[in-house]
Design a protein around this motif. Structure first.
Motif, mmCIF file in Angstrom:
data_model
loop_
_atom_site.group_PDB
_atom_site.id
_atom_site.type_symbol
_atom_site.label_atom_id
_atom_site.label_comp_id
_atom_site.label_asym_id
_atom_site.label_seq_id
_atom_site.Cartn_x
_atom_site.Cartn_y
_atom_site.Cartn_z
ATOM 1 N N ALA A 1 123.660 110.178 97.758
ATOM 2 C CA ALA A 1 123.043 109.042 98.434
ATOM 3 C C ALA A 1 122.795 109.358 99.904
ATOM 4 N N LEU A 2 123.762 110.007 100.526
ATOM 5 C CA LEU A 2 123.605 110.432 101.916
ATOM 6 C C LEU A 2 122.426 111.388 102.044
ATOM 7 N N GLN A 3 122.365 112.369 101.164
ATOM 8 C CA GLN A 3 121.283 113.357 101.210
ATOM 9 C C GLN A 3 119.917 112.698 101.019
ATOM 10 N N ALA A 4 119.820 111.760 100.067
ATOM 11 C CA ALA A 4 118.553 111.083 99.817
ATOM 12 C C ALA A 4 118.083 110.318 101.044
ATOM 13 N N GLN A 5 119.028 109.646 101.717
ATOM 14 C CA GLN A 5 118.666 108.900 102.925
ATOM 15 C C GLN A 5 118.249 109.844 104.053
ATOM 16 N N GLN A 6 118.972 110.939 104.201
ATOM 17 C CA GLN A 6 118.637 111.882 105.266
ATOM 18 C C GLN A 6 117.284 112.540 105.022
ATOM 19 N N GLN A 7 117.012 112.882 103.780
ATOM 20 C CA GLN A 7 115.719 113.511 103.470
ATOM 21 C C GLN A 7 114.558 112.553 103.715
ATOM 22 N N ALA A 8 114.798 111.267 103.503
ATOM 23 C CA ALA A 8 113.745 110.277 103.740
ATOM 24 C C ALA A 8 113.576 109.986 105.225
ATOM 25 N N GLY A 9 114.615 110.282 106.027
ATOM 26 C CA GLY A 9 114.551 110.018 107.451
ATOM 27 C C GLY A 9 115.243 108.747 107.880
ATOM 28 N N VAL A 10 116.106 108.180 107.002
ATOM 29 C CA VAL A 10 116.819 106.941 107.335
ATOM 30 C C VAL A 10 117.787 107.201 108.489
ATOM 31 N N ASP A 11 117.813 106.294 109.444
ATOM 32 C CA ASP A 11 118.615 106.481 110.653
ATOM 33 C C ASP A 11 120.044 105.979 110.505
ATOM 34 N N ILE A 12 120.216 104.801 109.911
ATOM 35 C CA ILE A 12 121.540 104.201 109.734
ATOM 36 C C ILE A 12 121.920 104.357 108.268
ATOM 37 N N ILE A 13 122.937 105.138 108.008
ATOM 38 C CA ILE A 13 123.289 105.537 106.648
ATOM 39 C C ILE A 13 124.215 104.498 106.006
ATOM 40 N N SER A 14 123.983 104.216 104.729
ATOM 41 C CA SER A 14 124.906 103.368 103.966
ATOM 42 C C SER A 14 125.484 104.164 102.806
ATOM 43 N N ASP A 15 126.462 103.583 102.141
ATOM 44 C CA ASP A 15 127.042 104.234 100.964
ATOM 45 C C ASP A 15 126.188 104.032 99.724
ATOM 46 N N ARG B 1 132.187 108.790 106.336
ATOM 47 C CA ARG B 1 132.222 109.100 107.773
ATOM 48 C C ARG B 1 132.393 110.600 108.013
ATOM 49 N N GLN B 2 133.156 111.250 107.156
ATOM 50 C CA GLN B 2 133.392 112.687 107.295
ATOM 51 C C GLN B 2 132.164 113.529 106.976
ATOM 52 N N GLN B 3 131.191 112.935 106.270
ATOM 53 C CA GLN B 3 130.018 113.689 105.817
ATOM 54 C C GLN B 3 128.860 113.679 106.814
ATOM 55 N N THR B 4 128.897 112.780 107.803
ATOM 56 C CA THR B 4 127.736 112.649 108.680
ATOM 57 C C THR B 4 128.137 112.141 110.060
ATOM 58 N N ASN B 5 127.360 112.539 111.060
ATOM 59 C CA ASN B 5 127.535 112.025 112.417
ATOM 60 C C ASN B 5 126.598 110.860 112.707
ATOM 61 N N GLN B 6 125.737 110.511 111.738
ATOM 62 C CA GLN B 6 124.827 109.391 111.937
ATOM 63 C C GLN B 6 125.597 108.071 111.891
ATOM 64 N N PRO B 7 125.034 107.024 112.484
ATOM 65 C CA PRO B 7 125.654 105.703 112.346
ATOM 66 C C PRO B 7 125.738 105.309 110.877
ATOM 67 N N ILE B 8 126.824 104.676 110.473
ATOM 68 C CA ILE B 8 126.955 104.229 109.087
ATOM 69 C C ILE B 8 127.183 102.720 109.046
ATOM 70 N N LYS B 9 126.635 102.137 107.990
ATOM 71 C CA LYS B 9 126.738 100.700 107.753
ATOM 72 C C LYS B 9 127.435 100.477 106.417
ATOM 73 N N TRP B 10 128.336 99.526 106.371
ATOM 74 C CA TRP B 10 129.059 99.233 105.130
ATOM 75 C C TRP B 10 128.888 97.755 104.791
ATOM 76 N N ALA B 11 128.575 97.470 103.547
ATOM 77 C CA ALA B 11 128.355 96.081 103.123
ATOM 78 C C ALA B 11 129.593 95.525 102.423
ATOM 79 N N LEU B 12 129.902 94.279 102.744
ATOM 80 C CA LEU B 12 130.936 93.507 102.070
ATOM 81 C C LEU B 12 130.315 92.206 101.579
ATOM 82 N N PRO B 13 130.839 91.625 100.498
ATOM 83 C CA PRO B 13 130.336 90.309 100.094
ATOM 84 C C PRO B 13 130.743 89.256 101.104
ATOM 85 N N GLY B 14 129.871 88.280 101.362
ATOM 86 C CA GLY B 14 130.216 87.197 102.271
ATOM 87 C C GLY B 14 131.088 86.158 101.589
#
Length: 343
Positions: free
Chosen positions: A48-62, A121-134
């Motif tokens: 998932a990280l690789q797919a986002q990076q290849q697309a050029g996504v700036d803020i990475i999610s899980d 977090r260990q896989q990338t230095n890019q900003p990461i976003k994590w979702a939780l249910p509200g």
């Protein structure tokens, strides 16, 4: 945290690999178990990280690779909820579902996603976003046989979510997002106590916080509901004024291919806005030009330094190929507008 203009991100889930779960299927059971499942989830996170990076996504999610369901996977780890005892309830007033029962005081005996977030977090230095249910969406996914009060249960969940969020922040998460599709349905409750519960969930956090309020995945129950909403979907109008005054930093809204009047974003002027410029209810891949036009429209109502191009919702029901192409279109479209603004 993010100095780049128009930083891109996804709003929620990404498709899982076929060896981990049934493709293009919401909430599919795992195809692995025990240690193989743990390793498989970590491999999926890397993909998932690789797919986002290849697309050029700036803020990475899980991409929600380590969870089956965006709500119940969190609830499964809590005390006070009996998953063996089931009741049928109507989820967000739209469709019937068999749900677990709250039988005792809810509590979180240990962290739920912190190990997964630490791994990402260990896989990338890019900003990461994590979702939780509200909190409100959590109570709408259960049968309460203990508190007998939606507000009381939401408040208890908010306290538990705050515990989890603080640990995610300590693990290096830059943005914690709370998914609240229920905010598009229960307007009186949102204003009476829903936003207060959400603010309890973010209490004391120093990282950025977001609330994701969408019209749901492209499943039949949701698309049928959307057909009843008329030519203009003005649900945001009922809740945006109070959200604008809340402690939440970022508001994630659905825009592309929806009937949401773009001018409603003016009601949250001053907040950062994740503008959904990718339709997740179709396999048709947007062109970068279509994405760019959605963003240009949004820029009439949100300052450029507060606009975060994103998807409308999660992309689990789509193929991995389509999801990758949509992420690439999102990033290419954002780059078009970025160049225009720089010029």
């Amino acid at each position: 945290m993010m100095k780049k203009l128009l930083p891109t991100s996804t709003a929620g889930s990404l498709p899982k690999p076929a060896w981990l779960a049934q493709p293009e299927t919401l909430w599919s059971p795992w195809r692995l178990a025990d240690d193989e499942l743990i390793a498989g989830k970590q491999d999926a996170l890397r993909l998932a990280l690789q797919a986002q990076q290849q697309a050029g996504v700036d803020i990475i999610s899980d991409g929600e690779q380590t969870r089956q369901h965006f709500v119940t996977t969190f609830i499964e780890h809590l005390d006070g909820v009996d998953f063996q005892q089931r009741k049928t309830v109507k989820i967000r007033n739209r469709y019937d579902a068999s749900v677990p029962v709250v039988t005792d005081a809810v509590a979180r005996p240990k962290s739920v996603f912190v190990e997964d977030a630490t791994f990402l977090r260990q896989q990338t230095n890019q900003p990461i976003k994590w979702a939780l249910p509200g909190p409100m969406t959590m109570i709408d996914t259960l049968y309460d046989d203990h508190y007998k009060s939606r507000e009381k249960l939401a408040w208890e969940f908010a306290k538990i979510l705050n515990q989890e969020a603080r640990e995610l922040e300590a693990a290096g998460v830059d943005i914690i997002q709370f998914d609240e599709p229920a905010f598009n349905v229960f307007f009186d409750e949102v204003n009476d106590w829903g936003i207060a519960a959400l603010e309890k969930a973010v209490e004391g956090l120093k990282c950025e916080t977001a609330v994701h309020i969408c019209y749901g995945y492209g499943i039949k129950a949701n698309t049928d509901w959307k057909q009843t909403l008329g030519e203009e979907w003005r649900q945001y109008e009922d809740i945006f004024p109070k959200i604008q005054a809340s402690a939440i930093d970022i508001v994630s809204v659905e825009c592309h291919n929806s009937r949401v009047p773009m001018e409603l974003i003016e009601l949250i002027r001053g907040k950062k806005v994740m503008v959904g410029a990718i339709d997740v209810a179709t396999s048709t891949v947007e062109t970068p030009q279509e994405v760019a036009q959605t963003l240009r429209n949004a820029l009439q109502f949100v300052d450029a330094d507060k606009l975060y191009p994103s998807t409308n919702c999660g992309m689990t029901p789509l193929s991995r190929t389509v999801a990758a192409a949509k992420m690439k279109a999102l990033c290419d479209g954002a780059d078009i507008v970025r160049r225009e603004l720089s010029a």
